[in-house]
Design a protein around this motif. Structure first.
Motif, PDB file in Angstrom:
ATOM      1  N   ARG A 207      -1.336   1.040   3.850  1.00  0.00           N
ATOM      2  CA  ARG A 207      -2.496   0.463   3.156  1.00  0.00           C
ATOM      3  C   ARG A 207      -2.233  -0.976   2.731  1.00  0.00           C
ATOM      4  O   ARG A 207      -3.106  -1.840   2.881  1.00  0.00           O
ATOM      5  CB  ARG A 207      -2.854   1.313   1.931  1.00  0.00           C
ATOM      6  CG  ARG A 207      -4.018   0.762   1.120  1.00  0.00           C
ATOM      7  CD  ARG A 207      -4.395   1.669  -0.016  1.00  0.00           C
ATOM      8  NE  ARG A 207      -3.379   1.770  -1.050  1.00  0.00           N
ATOM      9  CZ  ARG A 207      -3.192   0.840  -1.995  1.00  0.00           C
ATOM     10  NH1 ARG A 207      -3.932  -0.262  -2.026  1.00  0.00           N
ATOM     11  NH2 ARG A 207      -2.255   1.018  -2.909  1.00  0.00           N
ATOM     12  N   VAL A 208      -1.041  -1.235   2.208  1.00  0.00           N
ATOM     13  CA  VAL A 208      -0.704  -2.595   1.784  1.00  0.00           C
ATOM     14  C   VAL A 208      -0.746  -3.545   2.978  1.00  0.00           C
ATOM     15  O   VAL A 208      -1.275  -4.657   2.886  1.00  0.00           O
ATOM     16  CB  VAL A 208       0.687  -2.603   1.113  1.00  0.00           C
ATOM     17  CG1 VAL A 208       1.156  -4.036   0.880  1.00  0.00           C
ATOM     18  CG2 VAL A 208       0.634  -1.853  -0.203  1.00  0.00           C
ATOM     19  N   TYR A 209      -0.218  -3.094   4.100  1.00  0.00           N
ATOM     20  CA  TYR A 209      -0.222  -3.936   5.300  1.00  0.00           C
ATOM     21  C   TYR A 209      -1.647  -4.208   5.786  1.00  0.00           C
ATOM     22  O   TYR A 209      -1.967  -5.338   6.185  1.00  0.00           O
ATOM     23  CB  TYR A 209       0.583  -3.247   6.406  1.00  0.00           C
ATOM     24  CG  TYR A 209       0.637  -4.007   7.706  1.00  0.00           C
ATOM     25  CD1 TYR A 209       1.509  -5.083   7.886  1.00  0.00           C
ATOM     26  CD2 TYR A 209      -0.197  -3.666   8.767  1.00  0.00           C
ATOM     27  CE1 TYR A 209       1.553  -5.777   9.079  1.00  0.00           C
ATOM     28  CE2 TYR A 209      -0.156  -4.348   9.961  1.00  0.00           C
ATOM     29  CZ  TYR A 209       0.723  -5.407  10.118  1.00  0.00           C
ATOM     30  OH  TYR A 209       0.764  -6.098  11.301  1.00  0.00           O
ATOM     31  N   ARG A 210      -2.505  -3.211   5.740  1.00  0.00           N
ATOM     32  CA  ARG A 210      -3.852  -3.348   6.303  1.00  0.00           C
ATOM     33  C   ARG A 210      -4.824  -4.051   5.352  1.00  0.00           C
ATOM     34  O   ARG A 210      -5.704  -4.775   5.793  1.00  0.00           O
ATOM     35  CB  ARG A 210      -4.420  -1.967   6.648  1.00  0.00           C
ATOM     36  CG  ARG A 210      -3.607  -1.155   7.625  1.00  0.00           C
ATOM     37  CD  ARG A 210      -3.574  -1.770   8.997  1.00  0.00           C
ATOM     38  NE  ARG A 210      -2.735  -0.969   9.902  1.00  0.00           N
ATOM     39  CZ  ARG A 210      -2.282  -1.409  11.059  1.00  0.00           C
ATOM     40  NH1 ARG A 210      -2.585  -2.643  11.452  1.00  0.00           N
ATOM     41  NH2 ARG A 210      -1.526  -0.644  11.802  1.00  0.00           N
ATOM     42  N   LEU A 214      -2.860 -10.876   0.785  1.00  0.00           N
ATOM     43  CA  LEU A 214      -1.663 -11.708   0.971  1.00  0.00           C
ATOM     44  C   LEU A 214      -0.623 -10.898   1.749  1.00  0.00           C
ATOM     45  O   LEU A 214       0.473 -10.619   1.244  1.00  0.00           O
ATOM     46  CB  LEU A 214      -1.082 -12.132  -0.389  1.00  0.00           C
ATOM     47  CG  LEU A 214      -1.903 -13.096  -1.230  1.00  0.00           C
ATOM     48  CD1 LEU A 214      -1.273 -13.241  -2.613  1.00  0.00           C
ATOM     49  CD2 LEU A 214      -1.982 -14.461  -0.552  1.00  0.00           C
ATOM     50  N   PRO A 215      -0.907 -10.494   2.981  1.00  0.00           N
ATOM     51  CA  PRO A 215       0.006  -9.573   3.686  1.00  0.00           C
ATOM     52  C   PRO A 215       1.403 -10.145   3.895  1.00  0.00           C
ATOM     53  O   PRO A 215       2.383  -9.415   3.815  1.00  0.00           O
ATOM     54  CB  PRO A 215      -0.712  -9.333   5.019  1.00  0.00           C
ATOM     55  CG  PRO A 215      -1.624 -10.509   5.192  1.00  0.00           C
ATOM     56  CD  PRO A 215      -2.055 -10.891   3.816  1.00  0.00           C
ATOM     57  N   ASP A 216       1.506 -11.461   4.149  1.00  0.00           N
ATOM     58  CA  ASP A 216       2.820 -12.055   4.403  1.00  0.00           C
ATOM     59  C   ASP A 216       3.776 -11.847   3.235  1.00  0.00           C
ATOM     60  O   ASP A 216       4.987 -11.768   3.423  1.00  0.00           O
ATOM     61  CB  ASP A 216       2.693 -13.559   4.669  1.00  0.00           C
ATOM     62  CG  ASP A 216       1.902 -13.865   5.916  1.00  0.00           C
ATOM     63  OD1 ASP A 216       0.969 -13.106   6.227  1.00  0.00           O
ATOM     64  OD2 ASP A 216       2.215 -14.864   6.587  1.00  0.00           O
ATOM     65  N   PHE A 219       5.690  -8.614   3.941  1.00  0.00           N
ATOM     66  CA  PHE A 219       6.262  -8.325   5.255  1.00  0.00           C
ATOM     67  C   PHE A 219       7.752  -7.997   5.180  1.00  0.00           C
ATOM     68  O   PHE A 219       8.244  -7.102   5.859  1.00  0.00           O
ATOM     69  CB  PHE A 219       6.036  -9.499   6.203  1.00  0.00           C
ATOM     70  CG  PHE A 219       4.638  -9.576   6.770  1.00  0.00           C
ATOM     71  CD1 PHE A 219       3.715  -8.579   6.514  1.00  0.00           C
ATOM     72  CD2 PHE A 219       4.252 -10.646   7.555  1.00  0.00           C
ATOM     73  CE1 PHE A 219       2.418  -8.645   7.020  1.00  0.00           C
ATOM     74  CE2 PHE A 219       2.968 -10.728   8.070  1.00  0.00           C
ATOM     75  CZ  PHE A 219       2.060  -9.734   7.807  1.00  0.00           C
ATOM     76  N   SER A 220       8.493  -8.747   4.390  1.00  0.00           N
ATOM     77  CA  SER A 220       9.936  -8.547   4.325  1.00  0.00           C
ATOM     78  C   SER A 220      10.284  -7.140   3.860  1.00  0.00           C
ATOM     79  O   SER A 220      11.150  -6.471   4.437  1.00  0.00           O
ATOM     80  CB  SER A 220      10.556  -9.599   3.399  1.00  0.00           C
ATOM     81  OG  SER A 220      11.963  -9.459   3.337  1.00  0.00           O
ATOM     82  N   ASP A 221       9.596  -6.658   2.810  1.00  0.00           N
ATOM     83  CA  ASP A 221       9.883  -5.331   2.287  1.00  0.00           C
ATOM     84  C   ASP A 221       9.345  -4.228   3.191  1.00  0.00           C
ATOM     85  O   ASP A 221       9.957  -3.166   3.301  1.00  0.00           O
ATOM     86  CB  ASP A 221       9.316  -5.203   0.875  1.00  0.00           C
ATOM     87  CG  ASP A 221      10.063  -6.085  -0.106  1.00  0.00           C
ATOM     88  OD1 ASP A 221      11.133  -5.675  -0.576  1.00  0.00           O
ATOM     89  OD2 ASP A 221       9.586  -7.200  -0.376  1.00  0.00           O
ATOM     90  N   LEU A 222       8.227  -4.482   3.859  1.00  0.00           N
ATOM     91  CA  LEU A 222       7.716  -3.507   4.821  1.00  0.00           C
ATOM     92  C   LEU A 222       8.669  -3.368   6.001  1.00  0.00           C
ATOM     93  O   LEU A 222       8.888  -2.264   6.505  1.00  0.00           O
ATOM     94  CB  LEU A 222       6.333  -3.938   5.313  1.00  0.00           C
ATOM     95  CG  LEU A 222       5.197  -3.869   4.293  1.00  0.00           C
ATOM     96  CD1 LEU A 222       3.938  -4.516   4.860  1.00  0.00           C
ATOM     97  CD2 LEU A 222       4.920  -2.426   3.882  1.00  0.00           C
ATOM     98  N   ALA A 223       9.248  -4.482   6.433  1.00  0.00           N
ATOM     99  CA  ALA A 223      10.174  -4.439   7.565  1.00  0.00           C
ATOM    100  C   ALA A 223      11.457  -3.699   7.221  1.00  0.00           C
ATOM    101  O   ALA A 223      12.114  -3.141   8.106  1.00  0.00           O
ATOM    102  CB  ALA A 223      10.506  -5.864   8.016  1.00  0.00           C
TER     103      ALA A 223
END
Length: 331
Positions: A207-210, A214-216, A219-223
């Motif tokens: 959900r946070v990604y979609r 401010l998705p960028d 990104f680091s923590d999602l990766a």
């Protein structure tokens, strides 16, 4: 266009050359001194800023210094003139330089005061968070075995209080339902703390990604998060990179799909990517030859940590795979 920008700087320089050739030195020292003073104060004022774009303030400084030097020269000539009109104009010219100096100085002092105020606010917020962190630990110690219920109750009791919610989101016992509820926020800092939690579910990360505006920022923590869905990791891996060193986060993620790990290993020259891979608890032993090749072509082929890890793996749980690879190479 560049020439038009440089004209206000080049013309005074040409005038200075002309004056020097004519040996008309009067007023030049005063003009040079004021020009350098404006330049120095301007540089000081710019470097009071902590903004990533603050250095752009250096661009107009040569123009300001050139203007100050010209006005200082003209003002000095007028100041020493026996004619009242010229003396008046000279005074105005010197006053303009002093005004420019004052504006630059005031801007620097204002930026400095704003930074000090921000630092004081941050220090107070850190102290408040630390006090609440201690209060949470004390609350949990008084109710052993009820950590989840206590943390959920505290989250309701202090709803909307950022300095309580941040340390609450650090607690490993925080129930997943509470975590997901706290993640329904527009506060980017709280949301970041939520997706960093070990219990952050795949649905929340997706959900946070979609949906984030401010998705960028995430990104680091999602990766790096092991609960990020493989399909999302693939999408994030193959999208254009908008932040630096994202490969290091992918490398340290034990959930990264095997084909992405091999692709990452085949193209990287970053020794920190190799360190991330070598730090995985369950590294595929078949990657050892590719790891050695990647280390050899990296910017630090003699990296002590990587060499030690490779040696330990080759002599330990990956010994059989290393021996088989050596036999294949020899055959």
């Amino acid at each position: 266009m560049l020439f038009l920008v440089l004209i206000p700087i080049l013309l005074p320089l040409l005038g200075l050359v002309w004056l020097l050739r004519r040996r008309r030195y009067r007023g030049l020292s005063e003009g040079a001194l004021l020009g350098l003073l404006v330049l120095g104060v301007g540089v000081w004022a710019v470097f009071q800023s902590r903004s990533s774009t603050g250095a752009l303030g250096l661009l107009p400084l040569p123009l300001y210094a050139s203007l100050a030097g010209t006005l200082g020269w003209a003002g000095s000539l007028g100041w020493h003139s026996p004619q009242r009109l010229r003396r008046g104009l000279g005074t105005l010219a010197l006053g303009a330089v002093l005004l420019l100096l004052g504006l630059l100085l005031a801007d620097g002092l204002h930026t400095r005061a704003r930074n000090q105020e921000s630092d004081a606010q941050m220090a107070a917020q850190r102290a408040e968070i630390e006090a609440h962190r201690a209060a949470i630990r004390a609350q949990l110690a008084r109710h052993p075995g009820e950590e989840g219920a206590q943390l959920d109750a505290l989250s309701h009791q202090h709803a909307g209080q950022r300095t309580w919610l941040l340390p609450l989101l650090e607690q490993p016992e925080l129930p997943q339902a509470t975590l997901e509820r706290l993640a329904k926020t527009e506060d980017a800092g709280l949301l970041l703390a939520a997706i960093r939690h070990p219990r952050a579910p795949a649905t929340l990360l997706e959900r946070v990604y979609r949906e984030s505006h401010l998705p960028d920022y995430f990104f680091s923590d999602l990766a790096r998060h092991p609960n990020t869905p493989p399909a999302l990791l693939r999408e994030l891996y193959h999208r254009p990179r908008s932040i630096m060193h994202l490969d290091r986060q992918f490398a340290a993620n034990p959930a990264l799909p095997a084909e992405l790990r091999r692709e990452l290993l085949a193209q990287t020259r970053d020794v920190y990517v190799l360190q991330g891979l070598l730090g995985l608890p369950e590294l595929d032993c078949s990657l050892l030859p590719a790891l050695r090749q990647a280390l050899a072509r990296s910017e630090r082929p003699d990296d002590e940590y990587s060499q030690r890890q490779l040696q330990a793996l080759g002599a330990g749980r990956c010994a059989a795979a290393a021996a088989g690879a050596a036999q294949l190479a020899g055959g």
